[in-house]
Write a protein that holds these residues in place. Sequence first.
Motif, short mmCIF file in Angstrom:
data_model
loop_
_atom_site.label_atom_id
_atom_site.label_comp_id
_atom_site.label_asym_id
_atom_site.label_seq_id
_atom_site.Cartn_x
_atom_site.Cartn_y
_atom_site.Cartn_z
N LEU A 38 68.68 25.04 -17.71
CA LEU A 38 69.51 24.82 -18.32
C LEU A 38 69.79 25.61 -19.64
CD1 LEU A 38 68.42 21.02 -19.12
CD2 LEU A 38 70.17 21.14 -18.39
N LEU A 39 68.60 26.34 -19.67
CA LEU A 39 69.19 27.74 -20.73
C LEU A 39 69.77 28.55 -20.58
CD1 LEU A 39 65.71 28.16 -22.03
CD2 LEU A 39 66.82 26.80 -23.51
N ALA A 40 69.72 28.81 -19.39
CA ALA A 40 70.49 29.79 -18.84
C ALA A 40 71.52 29.55 -18.16
CB ALA A 40 70.01 29.99 -17.11
N HIS A 41 72.44 28.13 -18.60
CA HIS A 41 73.25 27.66 -18.13
C HIS A 41 74.43 28.00 -19.81
CE1 HIS A 41 74.45 26.50 -13.71
NE2 HIS A 41 73.77 26.25 -13.84
N GLY A 42 73.48 28.11 -20.54
CA GLY A 42 73.98 27.49 -22.21
C GLY A 42 74.57 26.65 -22.64
N THR A 43 76.38 26.70 -23.08
CA THR A 43 76.48 24.96 -23.84
C THR A 43 76.86 24.29 -22.04
OG1 THR A 43 78.31 26.16 -24.00
CG2 THR A 43 76.11 26.54 -25.52
N GLU A 44 77.01 24.93 -20.74
CA GLU A 44 78.06 24.07 -20.17
C GLU A 44 76.86 22.84 -20.19
OE1 GLU A 44 78.08 26.84 -17.12
OE2 GLU A 44 77.95 28.59 -17.28
N VAL A 45 77.73 22.12 -19.49
CA VAL A 45 77.52 20.97 -18.43
C VAL A 45 76.82 21.50 -17.37
CG1 VAL A 45 77.31 18.36 -17.91
CG2 VAL A 45 78.79 19.57 -20.09
N ASP A 80 64.86 12.50 -28.29
CA ASP A 80 64.51 11.41 -28.11
C ASP A 80 66.11 11.66 -27.62
OD1 ASP A 80 65.69 9.05 -28.83
OD2 ASP A 80 65.06 8.88 -30.81
N SER A 81 65.75 10.41 -26.28
CA SER A 81 67.40 9.94 -25.51
C SER A 81 68.39 9.35 -26.82
CB SER A 81 67.11 9.96 -24.30
OG SER A 81 66.82 8.34 -24.74
N ARG A 82 68.22 8.23 -27.53
CA ARG A 82 69.43 7.94 -28.12
C ARG A 82 69.88 9.12 -29.27
NH1 ARG A 82 65.36 4.56 -26.62
NH2 ARG A 82 64.63 5.06 -28.65
N TYR A 86 67.84 18.94 -28.23
CA TYR A 86 67.94 19.76 -27.69
C TYR A 86 68.82 19.68 -25.32
CZ TYR A 86 63.98 20.07 -31.03
OH TYR A 86 62.94 19.84 -31.63
N ILE A 87 68.46 18.12 -25.71
CA ILE A 87 69.29 17.95 -24.00
C ILE A 87 69.99 16.71 -24.17
CG2 ILE A 87 68.42 17.48 -21.90
CD1 ILE A 87 65.85 18.72 -21.97
N ARG A 88 71.17 17.72 -24.54
CA ARG A 88 71.89 16.16 -24.25
C ARG A 88 72.58 15.68 -22.35
NH1 ARG A 88 77.65 15.32 -25.54
NH2 ARG A 88 77.84 17.43 -24.47
#
Length: 96
Positions: A38-45, A80-82, A86-88
Amino acid sequence: MGNLRLLDLDIDRPAQRVSRNGEALPVSGLSWTLLDVLLAHGTEVVDFDTLAAQVWAPAVVGEDAVSQRVKLLRQALGDDSRRPRYIRSVRGRGYQ
């Protein structure tokens, strides 16, 4: 990329360590690999297929395995997923 700062997290990629205020968080194994991808992809989905290929290869896993590992990583980070910090989740697409 060596050391990164993500909000209040210090991430040492070469040592595969995540800490907050100097206290190490329990992120290792597949959870670490997932975070690193995820970090390697930066802000990309990053879509489910890409995560499955880059984290689990050569094993083949489905969306459930990816979602479960994201849940474990969030727990380790205190996310918190809600109200994610950090992770969306991007519904139907993957994670950011």
